[in-house]
Enzyme design. Structure first.
Site, PDB file in Angstrom:
ATOM      1  N   GLY A  15       0.830  -1.208   0.000  1.00 48.88           N
ATOM      2  CA  GLY A  15       0.000   0.000   0.000  1.00 48.88           C
ATOM      3  C   GLY A  15       0.860   1.252   0.000  1.00 48.88           C
ATOM      4  O   GLY A  15       0.618   2.194   0.748  1.00 48.88           O
ATOM      5  N   ASP A  63      -2.173  -7.973  -4.712  1.00 48.60           N
ATOM      6  CA  ASP A  63      -3.221  -7.898  -3.699  1.00 48.60           C
ATOM      7  C   ASP A  63      -2.803  -8.720  -2.479  1.00 48.60           C
ATOM      8  O   ASP A  63      -2.797  -9.947  -2.520  1.00 48.60           O
ATOM      9  CB  ASP A  63      -4.525  -8.438  -4.301  1.00 48.60           C
ATOM     10  CG  ASP A  63      -5.680  -8.376  -3.318  1.00 48.60           C
ATOM     11  OD1 ASP A  63      -5.455  -8.006  -2.143  1.00 48.60           O
ATOM     12  OD2 ASP A  63      -6.811  -8.715  -3.713  1.00 48.60           O
ATOM     13  N   ASN A  90       1.815  -2.108   5.388  1.00 54.30           N
ATOM     14  CA  ASN A  90       1.091  -0.851   5.582  1.00 54.30           C
ATOM     15  C   ASN A  90      -0.307  -0.867   4.971  1.00 54.30           C
ATOM     16  O   ASN A  90      -1.170  -0.100   5.393  1.00 54.30           O
ATOM     17  CB  ASN A  90       1.929   0.289   4.972  1.00 54.30           C
ATOM     18  CG  ASN A  90       1.130   1.555   4.807  1.00 54.30           C
ATOM     19  OD1 ASN A  90       0.912   2.291   5.774  1.00 54.30           O
ATOM     20  ND2 ASN A  90       0.663   1.809   3.589  1.00 54.30           N
ATOM     21  N   SER A 142      -2.715   0.610  14.755  1.00 52.83           N
ATOM     22  CA  SER A 142      -3.428   1.885  14.914  1.00 52.83           C
ATOM     23  C   SER A 142      -3.735   2.103  16.386  1.00 52.83           C
ATOM     24  O   SER A 142      -3.898   1.138  17.151  1.00 52.83           O
ATOM     25  CB  SER A 142      -4.744   1.851  14.132  1.00 52.83           C
ATOM     26  OG  SER A 142      -5.577   2.932  14.513  1.00 52.83           O
ATOM     27  N   TYR A 155     -12.304  -2.830  12.000  1.00 56.37           N
ATOM     28  CA  TYR A 155     -10.984  -2.200  11.861  1.00 56.37           C
ATOM     29  C   TYR A 155     -10.174  -2.382  13.152  1.00 56.37           C
ATOM     30  O   TYR A 155      -8.993  -2.764  13.115  1.00 56.37           O
ATOM     31  CB  TYR A 155     -11.191  -0.722  11.543  1.00 56.37           C
ATOM     32  CG  TYR A 155      -9.929   0.060  11.274  1.00 56.37           C
ATOM     33  CD1 TYR A 155      -9.228  -0.081  10.084  1.00 56.37           C
ATOM     34  CD2 TYR A 155      -9.437   0.954  12.229  1.00 56.37           C
ATOM     35  CE1 TYR A 155      -8.065   0.657   9.841  1.00 56.37           C
ATOM     36  CE2 TYR A 155      -8.291   1.697  11.990  1.00 56.37           C
ATOM     37  CZ  TYR A 155      -7.610   1.543  10.794  1.00 56.37           C
ATOM     38  OH  TYR A 155      -6.467   2.271  10.561  1.00 56.37           O
ATOM     39  N   ALA A 157     -10.523  -4.628  15.472  1.00 48.95           N
ATOM     40  CA  ALA A 157     -10.150  -6.047  15.653  1.00 48.95           C
ATOM     41  C   ALA A 157      -8.952  -6.391  14.767  1.00 48.95           C
ATOM     42  O   ALA A 157      -8.019  -7.087  15.193  1.00 48.95           O
ATOM     43  CB  ALA A 157     -11.344  -6.937  15.325  1.00 48.95           C
ATOM     44  N   LYS A 159      -6.624  -4.348  13.686  1.00 51.90           N
ATOM     45  CA  LYS A 159      -5.413  -3.646  14.150  1.00 51.90           C
ATOM     46  C   LYS A 159      -4.924  -4.204  15.485  1.00 51.90           C
ATOM     47  O   LYS A 159      -3.715  -4.226  15.752  1.00 51.90           O
ATOM     48  CB  LYS A 159      -5.683  -2.140  14.255  1.00 51.90           C
ATOM     49  CG  LYS A 159      -5.978  -1.490  12.896  1.00 51.90           C
ATOM     50  CD  LYS A 159      -4.785  -1.607  11.964  1.00 51.90           C
ATOM     51  CE  LYS A 159      -4.982  -0.922  10.635  1.00 51.90           C
ATOM     52  NZ  LYS A 159      -3.822  -1.064   9.746  1.00 51.90           N
TER      53      LYS A 159
HETATM   54  P1  NDP Z   1      -4.781   5.174   2.335  1.00 53.31           P
HETATM   55  O1  NDP Z   1      -6.197   4.764   2.138  1.00 53.31           O
HETATM   56  O2  NDP Z   1      -4.385   6.566   2.005  1.00 53.31           O
HETATM   57  O3  NDP Z   1      -3.813   4.159   1.511  1.00 53.31           O
HETATM   58  C1  NDP Z   1      -4.013   2.769   1.597  1.00 53.31           C
HETATM   59  C2  NDP Z   1      -3.036   2.067   0.693  1.00 53.31           C
HETATM   60  O4  NDP Z   1      -3.276   0.649   0.770  1.00 53.31           O
HETATM   61  C3  NDP Z   1      -3.170   2.444  -0.766  1.00 53.31           C
HETATM   62  O5  NDP Z   1      -1.867   2.527  -1.315  1.00 53.31           O
HETATM   63  C4  NDP Z   1      -3.916   1.265  -1.385  1.00 53.31           C
HETATM   64  O6  NDP Z   1      -3.562   1.140  -2.763  1.00 53.31           O
HETATM   65  C5  NDP Z   1      -3.372   0.114  -0.546  1.00 53.31           C
HETATM   66  N1  NDP Z   1      -4.171  -1.114  -0.509  1.00 53.31           N
HETATM   67  C6  NDP Z   1      -5.468  -1.264  -0.122  1.00 53.31           C
HETATM   68  N2  NDP Z   1      -5.837  -2.552  -0.199  1.00 53.31           N
HETATM   69  C7  NDP Z   1      -4.741  -3.238  -0.642  1.00 53.31           C
HETATM   70  C8  NDP Z   1      -4.475  -4.612  -0.905  1.00 53.31           C
HETATM   71  N3  NDP Z   1      -5.418  -5.547  -0.762  1.00 53.31           N
HETATM   72  N4  NDP Z   1      -3.232  -4.962  -1.352  1.00 53.31           N
HETATM   73  C9  NDP Z   1      -2.261  -4.023  -1.527  1.00 53.31           C
HETATM   74  N5  NDP Z   1      -2.453  -2.716  -1.272  1.00 53.31           N
HETATM   75  C10 NDP Z   1      -3.684  -2.330  -0.843  1.00 53.31           C
HETATM   76  O7  NDP Z   1      -4.438   4.817   3.873  1.00 53.31           O
HETATM   77  P2  NDP Z   1      -3.486   5.565   4.927  1.00 53.31           P
HETATM   78  O8  NDP Z   1      -2.244   6.000   4.287  1.00 53.31           O
HETATM   79  O9  NDP Z   1      -4.291   6.521   5.693  1.00 53.31           O
HETATM   80  O10 NDP Z   1      -3.179   4.347   5.930  1.00 53.31           O
HETATM   81  C11 NDP Z   1      -2.100   3.470   5.726  1.00 53.31           C
HETATM   82  C12 NDP Z   1      -2.082   2.474   6.876  1.00 53.31           C
HETATM   83  O11 NDP Z   1      -1.982   3.164   8.127  1.00 53.31           O
HETATM   84  C13 NDP Z   1      -3.332   1.616   6.956  1.00 53.31           C
HETATM   85  O12 NDP Z   1      -2.987   0.312   7.387  1.00 53.31           O
HETATM   86  C14 NDP Z   1      -4.159   2.315   8.023  1.00 53.31           C
HETATM   87  O13 NDP Z   1      -5.046   1.454   8.653  1.00 53.31           O
HETATM   88  C15 NDP Z   1      -3.051   2.775   8.973  1.00 53.31           C
HETATM   89  N6  NDP Z   1      -3.437   3.888   9.835  1.00 53.31           N
HETATM   90  C16 NDP Z   1      -3.825   5.094   9.287  1.00 53.31           C
HETATM   91  C17 NDP Z   1      -4.162   6.129  10.112  1.00 53.31           C
HETATM   92  C18 NDP Z   1      -4.566   7.462   9.592  1.00 53.31           C
HETATM   93  O14 NDP Z   1      -4.935   8.315  10.388  1.00 53.31           O
HETATM   94  N7  NDP Z   1      -4.520   7.708   8.284  1.00 53.31           N
HETATM   95  C19 NDP Z   1      -4.138   5.978  11.578  1.00 53.31           C
HETATM   96  C20 NDP Z   1      -3.710   4.692  12.036  1.00 53.31           C
HETATM   97  C21 NDP Z   1      -3.371   3.688  11.168  1.00 53.31           C
HETATM   98  P3  NDP Z   1      -4.659   0.871  -3.927  1.00 53.31           P
HETATM   99  O15 NDP Z   1      -5.778   1.836  -3.701  1.00 53.31           O
HETATM  100  O16 NDP Z   1      -3.948   1.032  -5.226  1.00 53.31           O
HETATM  101  O17 NDP Z   1      -5.062  -0.550  -3.687  1.00 53.31           O
END
Ligand code: NDP
Length: 247
Positions: A15, A63, A90, A142, A155, A157, A159
């Site tokens: 991600g 994926d 991530n 998180s 979510y 659960a 994390k």
């Molecule tokens: P975003 O939604 O901005 O980005 C998520 C990323 O994950 C994208 O690059 C997306 O790419 C990718 N992704 C989603 N599903 C898949 C999959 N099945 N396989 C591979 N890639 C995937 O999220 P954030 O940057 O906000 O968050 C990143 C991480 O940090 C997450 O795990 C989130 O739970 C965690 N987090 C975020 C917080 C926040 O405040 N933002 C707080 C605490 C934790 P694509 O769309 O191309 O699939």
């Protein structure tokens, strides 16, 4: 932090195409790592991050929520790019709802992506890392996984599960020189949190001693520390990067 301390190491960031993952890619690139930007849907965004990180970066579709997707991604990177020294799990999604309205599909999607994704990726890199007796893994948990949050049972659960996965794997792999840690970000300004209603945002700020939402770079710098030799004696740890929200 020493300059380019990750020179010569391949770092796979799931991600990585936007938000926190994109900032992690940039930070690990600045530290000298050969960065692999993983994504599932948005190839253009991933390519943009890759270009920003530099010539030695790569973007690879995969994926992580399926066993085959994760195994294929690891196999591709190991065979075409190089041995994975650093894995940052991530990738994450939200499908928020109160429990009585929470569809089974939304439960499964979140668990499969956030927790299953990290499991499939850790399982796939374990063998090559064990052979090399080296590796650093960071799982993106998180603050919600530590403290819970109404409307986010799926979510939270997923994390919280990542914290158990991190600590157990740290015990399993520590003897072979592989470190496994987690980061528990608070509210970080990304697409995921930009959707928050204003009242929810104000409530979060009121509970955050440092009085601001986090920046993606705040988290990226913590990842850089945990995967570097600066954290050589740190494993099984959950590092809160939350402005004090969890205190
Ligand atoms: P975003 O939604 O901005 O980005 C998520 C990323 O994950 C994208 O690059 C997306 O790419 C990718 N992704 C989603 N599903 C898949 C999959 N099945 N396989 C591979 N890639 C995937 O999220 P954030 O940057 O906000 O968050 C990143 C991480 O940090 C997450 O795990 C989130 O739970 C965690 N987090 C975020 C917080 C926040 O405040 N933002 C707080 C605490 C934790 P694509 O769309 O191309 O699939």
């Amino acid at each position: 932090m020493p300059d380019r301390e990750l020179e010569g190491q391949v770092a796979l960031v799931t991600g990585g195409s936007r938000g926190i993952g994109a900032a992690v890619c940039a930070e690990l690139g600045r530290a000298g790592a050969e960065v692999v930007v993983n994504y599932t849907a948005d190839a253009e965004a991933a390519e943009g991050v890759r270009a920003e990180v530099g010539e030695r970066a790569h973007s690879v579709k995969g994926d992580v929520s399926t066993s085959d997707g994760a195994a294929g991604l690891v196999e591709h990177v190991e065979s075409q790019i190089g041995p994975i020294a650093i894995l940052v799990n991530n990738a994450g999604i939200t499908r928020d709802n109160l429990i009585m309205k929470l569809a089974e599909e939304d439960w499964r999607d979140v668990i499969d992506t956030n927790l299953g994704g990290a499991f499939f990726m850790c399982r796939a890199v374990a063998r090559p890392m064990l052979k090399r007796r080296a590796g650093a893994i960071v799982n993106m948990s998180s603050v919600v996984g530590v403290h819970g949050n109404a409307g986010q049972t799926n979510y939270a659960a997923s994390k919280a599960g990542l914290i158990g996965l991190t600590k157990s794997l740290a015990k399993e792999l520590g003897g072979r020189g592989i470190r496994v840690n987690a980061i528990a970000p608070g509210y970080i300004s990304t697409a995921l949190t930009d959707a928050l209603p204003e009242a929810a945002r104000a409530a979060i700020l009121a509970q955050t001693p440092l009085g601001r939402l986090g920046a993606t770079d705040d988290v990226a710098r913590a990842v850089r520390f945990l995967v570097s030799d600066q954290a050589a004696f740190v494993t099984g740890h959950v590092l809160a990067v939350d402005g004090g929200l969890g205190v």
